[in-house]
Design an enzyme around this catalytic site. Structure first.
Site, PDB file in Angstrom:
ATOM      1  N   GLN A  80     -34.610 -18.909   2.754  1.00 44.35           N
ATOM      2  CA  GLN A  80     -33.740 -19.116   1.590  1.00 44.35           C
ATOM      3  C   GLN A  80     -33.848 -17.924   0.627  1.00 44.35           C
ATOM      4  OE1 GLN A  80     -31.817 -21.756   1.697  1.00 44.35           O
ATOM      5  NE2 GLN A  80     -31.157 -22.342  -0.343  1.00 44.35           N
ATOM      6  N   GLN A  81     -35.049 -17.391   0.466  1.00 43.00           N
ATOM      7  CA  GLN A  81     -35.234 -16.201  -0.393  1.00 43.00           C
ATOM      8  C   GLN A  81     -34.405 -15.036   0.145  1.00 43.00           C
ATOM      9  OE1 GLN A  81     -39.491 -15.575  -0.244  1.00 43.00           O
ATOM     10  NE2 GLN A  81     -39.900 -17.666  -0.930  1.00 43.00           N
TER      11      GLN A  81
ATOM     12  N   SER B  53       0.812  -1.217   0.000  1.00 38.85           N
ATOM     13  CA  SER B  53       0.000   0.000   0.000  1.00 38.85           C
ATOM     14  C   SER B  53       0.845   1.267   0.000  1.00 38.85           C
ATOM     15  CB  SER B  53      -0.903   0.019   1.238  1.00 38.85           C
ATOM     16  OG  SER B  53      -1.807  -1.048   1.180  1.00 38.85           O
TER      17      SER B  53
ATOM     18  N   GLU C 212      -4.775  -4.065  -6.170  1.00 40.41           N
ATOM     19  CA  GLU C 212      -5.086  -2.655  -6.474  1.00 40.41           C
ATOM     20  C   GLU C 212      -5.413  -1.892  -5.187  1.00 40.41           C
ATOM     21  OE1 GLU C 212      -5.402  -0.658  -9.321  1.00 40.41           O
ATOM     22  OE2 GLU C 212      -4.394  -2.192 -10.509  1.00 40.41           O
TER      23      GLU C 212
ATOM     24  N   ARG D 111     -34.006 -28.436  -5.206  1.00 42.73           N
ATOM     25  CA  ARG D 111     -33.812 -29.173  -3.957  1.00 42.73           C
ATOM     26  C   ARG D 111     -35.068 -29.037  -3.111  1.00 42.73           C
ATOM     27  NH1 ARG D 111     -30.295 -32.683  -1.079  1.00 42.73           N
ATOM     28  NH2 ARG D 111     -30.259 -32.131   1.121  1.00 42.73           N
TER      29      ARG D 111
END
Lengths: 690, 690
Positions: free
Chosen positions: B342-343, B165, B441, B323
């Site tokens: 899960q959503q 850095s 970067e 699933r």
């Protein structure tokens, strides 16, 4: 050789080599040896040292820097090492019984060396062993002996290709055939093949297989375990009718294999069905207390996760204390540990290690108590409640520990910059090896539901029957005062008043009460508006049940560590640093719930959030000079830690450079050099083919 | 073959195979082909298809399921594939100039196939190439030709073992020797060895080396780039005086090597020092717009991160739609995608893909504008401001994209349970390959400081000189109204009113104003109490500068996507789904700042937090039936996606089972079977040695 609390035992806790870490070591507010003795006890320290030394002196355990081991070779090595552990026999069944905390100590030692080794040893001797034992009859005792003599090698086969969490939908069957007196174990198709069977894809000879029991003329009797011989121990070839193989490379822990098995039609001998039966009382007691004590894999996973976090944080903090970058002037660069940002990224995880390690051990001892009760035939209500409470704590403790470690390793990896991305520094392996802790024994999010259900059940009992909140380990007792707790507010107005874990404890108690009430109300509201119980629970889990379960277990971890560090027996010179660790872990965890604290009215105004945030930073700043010494307490010897940037001498670049030069063929040109130098590409030569 | 907006072009966008995903595909509220055309445009779709088809039809790119490739073999393969890309020459310099968006499209295609391939190709032709070009003189044009003919192979050597850095502390020197007219490049010791030099440890022939320039009798002239030949292209052996090797295995991207080089004393020929000089105007313009357009690696990293997230989410959502686990009754199991949990775990990342992908492309076009200005010699103030604004957006956009992807892949891994932990399903590789995006970067946390400094500088300018907030891309213009914005409150009281990204936009504007003011005040307060500028900035970064930078870039991403999906040209049938994606990403991101919204008084009362939380869940529920079709738009062909659980036919178990059976020696017993069957351990046999 007598050890003293003040100075420690030089042979047991040798001095560290001089080097760049000296500055921080000299600044520590306490003696690392004293803290090591307080945290582990001399007996455990000696036990761990014996194991670490044996591994370091044995060429079979030599590290192989720069080697690009094939999977096959790594698996062989891991198997040989597992066998060697049996030859060392570090912990006899008698010792387990006498000093149960040596069990997690052994797990920590093996796991710190290599997770694959710990998994292989643990799953064979403890998980398979205790499955055979705990539901077994007398005739299964012969299996126990064979397990500990490594005459057979075992695995535990529950999960199928298409079913994991929902064990009720397991499709493997066991049909009893009265004519032959055999149970016929059968996987109807490949979706019902046993899958992810830890740990011994290519070496297991026997499996505890869970299957649905059918008896002629009768309905299905539900899931039962059966011992099935899957390979011939003399040849390691599969038994007739068994199709068995390796599921392939995993993200981590590739030293031990996972097995799958399709069981087209396999006969299990009569009597091989596991069932509760009577054993001689003393044998039962011993096994119940030792092997049986690990029947709850979730408690062991807390320990496995914590050891991974110890390794990662040790590496990242020693790196941070020696890596210099930028500074107040262009001439002077300062260690990156001096930056508040780096402290904030890493020190809360250091505090988490101490808090979770204590939780892990104390929960293990609770489990031992439970198992001893089971083994002695205790059928009391207290025993049943203890079982529920431990289940609730382990079902949220495992998610908390595995996620904290997952996030902590990632932070350590990034905090070491590019050097953290170099495989030899081990952070990647740790991340990969820790990952299954989030999944096996139940997906973390699904397990949390069991904890929230436990709490909701207690509240329903209270509302409907006026029952008190009382549990054997007292983790829920505070809830009895919930109406009063819900009226409390955060009233700390200065950072100085916030630097004690008592502040966070009070906030956590309010938070659990708040979330419990909200969840209960939301659930009932969903049901009133027509949702089934299944739907209602699913709708409440994300925003209510999940944070409730996490807040509850965090409170328990904070509470136990708070009490531990405020005991009168804590050596005076350790009180300050332990108090800071306790406060940092508590406030840092709490700060992730700050939005809820505001939302429910416990926090109000700008100051509350500011004080919390500033207190975390102030504690980080107070702990940074102790960080290296705190790492010295938890880090294993360099040979076990196995990370050039994390070595105890702090010679970051010398160690790294030395390790780079050990890489295989490091200075040689690539074997395929003519592909660049001779076989030149025709630029665009294939363009016409597009 | 003419494509229509309604139906798409069947050859370009073929139908998916029938299977278990049909149900969800049939439920989608829109045509995936229409959305693909709207998102990518026909030209880009065709370009991507050409690349994907070429790879799929070329045996060199064949996938090798179950193979345990050695590092050496994998690196050779990756090199051969990179060479083959030159033979295909998918994108000529002329095409780059004409259609700049084909550059990120090419990166996406190669990166989706394998990150190592993208990195190898990109770093040689674009990073090394543009470094040579952009600071080069006419005589360097010969290098450009050699680069694109692959006569030489390049790398970019800035970072040293002990410095990354802080580039000012780089210690490699370049001494000009007037006698020989040479620059002598010198690494004083191993800590100054160039390290982590992407990408070609064993094949690079030339390096752009950054060194401190010293001229006799003069002080140091600071850091300058030099072209140094490090290997002989005819033999790939190192040049005399150069010690060069491979740094060893990394966590990911092991197909391409990283180089280290200690340069004891290497002569760089006169004239090989890179310096600004004049080039014929037309050549300069073209290169400025094409190669030069990638000079900012941070913008490319946004694209690399997004492609990894696309792959991971595609895998996890197709898995979740097929699933099945648990259900309302014991007989009926439902897809796990039906669970709100899960959503909530996955759909926000799907929305993030769409928002970040748009941001990535639009920022790339901004960069092209900047580079065209540079190339045409534009020296206006606007051009300089544009440079600063893009720098600020890229310095926070790269952290946002790489962290979102890091967390998203982890969530996908866990959301697929054990199957997500199987290497063949690719989630682990994606996580490992994405990880360096958080580091190279510039470490994400350090980069964020550049963005917060940019904003603080603008505010100081306003306070001290009364200047307006104005920037070429208008990302900061809203700040001009900050006193009024700070008086605003959240006044949405129903979930229904919250389902538009405009709500989140208003909240984000308030948040950025609040954080900017707080950071500015805190910084001045620190300075007044005696902190140096260095100390003050470090003390403000964790709790102020960091969230300020993140909130600012999140606002920009939300703003750009909001405007994009509300354009009049959006096809009517896509408006609803795009609006939901925009709202979901915006509210989900915003919800992580909920504590700050309360703390600063924008939120008050229980309802605000509840509405925000409920809106996120409501949008997830509205989007779940569109999820599979939304994945169909972003997922590459199965061959490229390369994940049995993520295939487009949705035959989860058949694909997985088939892949397992392809594993090498899957059914064979282990080669080391006698170690179990014959060489039995003597239990405790080594105990006496302890």
């Amino acid at each position: 050789m007598a050890s003293t609390v003040e100075g420690g035992d030089t042979a047991l806790l040798p001095e560290f080599p001089r080097g760049p870490l000296d500055t921080y070591r000299a600044r520590a507010s306490f003696s690392w040896k004293e803290l090591a003795l307080f945290t582990e006890g001399e007996d455990t320290l000696r036990f761990k040292k014996t194991i670490f030394s044996a591994l370091e002196n044995d060429p079979l355990f030599a590290r192989s820097p720069g080697a690009d081991l094939s999977l096959e070779k790594y698996r062989e090595l891991n198997f040989l090492r597992c066998k060697r552990i049996f030859e060392y026999d570090f912990l006899s069944v008698e010792d387990m019984f006498k000093s149960p905390l040596k069990v997690p100590a052994l797990i920590q030692c093996l796991g710190m060396y290599d997770s694959s080794l710990a998994a292989k040893y643990l799953l064979h001797s403890l998980v398979f062993g205790s499955a055979v034992y705990s539901s077994g009859s007398e005739r299964h005792l012969t299996y126990i002996q064979k397990i500990f003599r490594m005459e057979i090698f075992g695995c535990f086969a529950l999960t199928e290709l298409s079913h994991g969490s929902n064990t009720k939908a397991i499709r493997t069957t066991a049909h009893y055939d009265p004519a032959t007196e055999e149970f016929i174990i059968h996987s109807p198709d490949f979706e019902a093949a046993k899958f992810w069977v830890g740990n011994m894809g290519k070496t297991a000879t026997h499996a505890v297989v869970f299957a649905k029991l059918h008896v002629p003329g009768d309905q299905c009797h539900g899931l039962h375990p059966f011992i099935v011989q899957i390979r011939d121990p003399k040849t390691l070839l599969p038994m007739p009718g068994v199709m068995v193989g390796d599921i392939g490379k995993k993200l981590g822990q590739n030293g031990h294999l996972r097995l799958w098995a399709a069981l087209p039609k396999v006969a299990a001998q009569p009597g091989l069905r596991l069932a509760s039966a009577s054993l001689p009382q003393d044998v039962r007691q011993r096994f119940g207390a030792s092997l049986g004590s690990l029947s709850s894999g979730r408690v062991s996973i807390v320990s496995l996760a914590v050891l991974n976090l110890k390794l990662a944080v040790a590496i990242a903090l020693r790196f941070s204390a020696t890596r210099r970058q930028f500074g107040p002037t262009e001439e002077e660069e300062i260690p990156v540990l001096e930056y508040p940002m780096q402290q904030w990224r890493l020190l809360p995880y250091l505090a988490a290690i101490y808090a979770l390690d204590h939780f892990s051990k104390s929960l293990f001892l609770d489990l031992v108590e439970l198992q001893r009760g089971l083994a002695s035939g205790d059928r009391s209500a207290r025993q049943a409640e203890l079982g529920h409470e431990i289940h609730a704590l382990a079902s949220a403790g495992k998610p908390l520990a595995s996620w904290t470690t997952q996030q902590g390793i990632q932070e350590c990896r990034e905090a070491c910059g590019g050097h953290g991305y170099l495989a030899m520094n081990r952070l990647g392996v740790l991340r990969d090896d820790n990952d299954p802790n989030c999944t096996y024994e139940g997906d973390n999010n699904i397990l949390l539901q069991q904890t929230s259900n436990y709490l909701l059940g207690l509240l329903a009992h209270r509302v409907q029957d006026g029952a008190c909140f009382r549990s054997p380990l007292k983790s829920v007792d505070f809830l009895d005062a919930y109406p009063g707790i819900l009226d409390q507010k955060f009233e700390v107005s200065s950072v100085a008043d916030c630097l004690d874990s008592a502040v966070a404890l009070a906030a956590y108690k309010w938070l659990v009460c708040y979330l419990l009430r909200e969840t209960y109300q939301k659930l009932n509201q969903e049901k009133r508006s027509g949702s089934s119980d299944f739907e209602a629970r699913n709708k409440c889990q994300v925003s209510h049940g999940r944070p409730l379960a996490l807040a509850f277990v965090e409170l328990t971890v904070v509470q136990r560590f708070h009490e531990h560090v405020h005991q009168p027996c804590v050596p005076p010179l350790l009180r300050a640093v332990l108090g800071r660790l306790s406060a940092l872990y508590a406030l840092w965890s709490l700060s992730r719930h700050a939005a809820l604290l505001y939302r429910g009215g416990y926090f109000s105004g700008e100051q509350a959030g500011e004080v919390l945030e500033s207190a975390v930073l102030a504690l980080c700043s107070q702990l940074k000079d102790d960080a290296v010494a705190l790492v010295d307490v938890i880090a294993p010897p360099d040979f076990v830690l196995d990370s050039p940037i994390g070595r105890a001498d702090g010679e970051l670049y010398k160690n790294l450079w030395g390790a780079v030069l050990q890489e295989s063929k490091v200075l040689e040109r690539a074997s395929w050099w003519p592909e660049f130098s001779v076989n030149k590409p025709v630029i665009g030569g294939l363009k016409s083919k597009l």
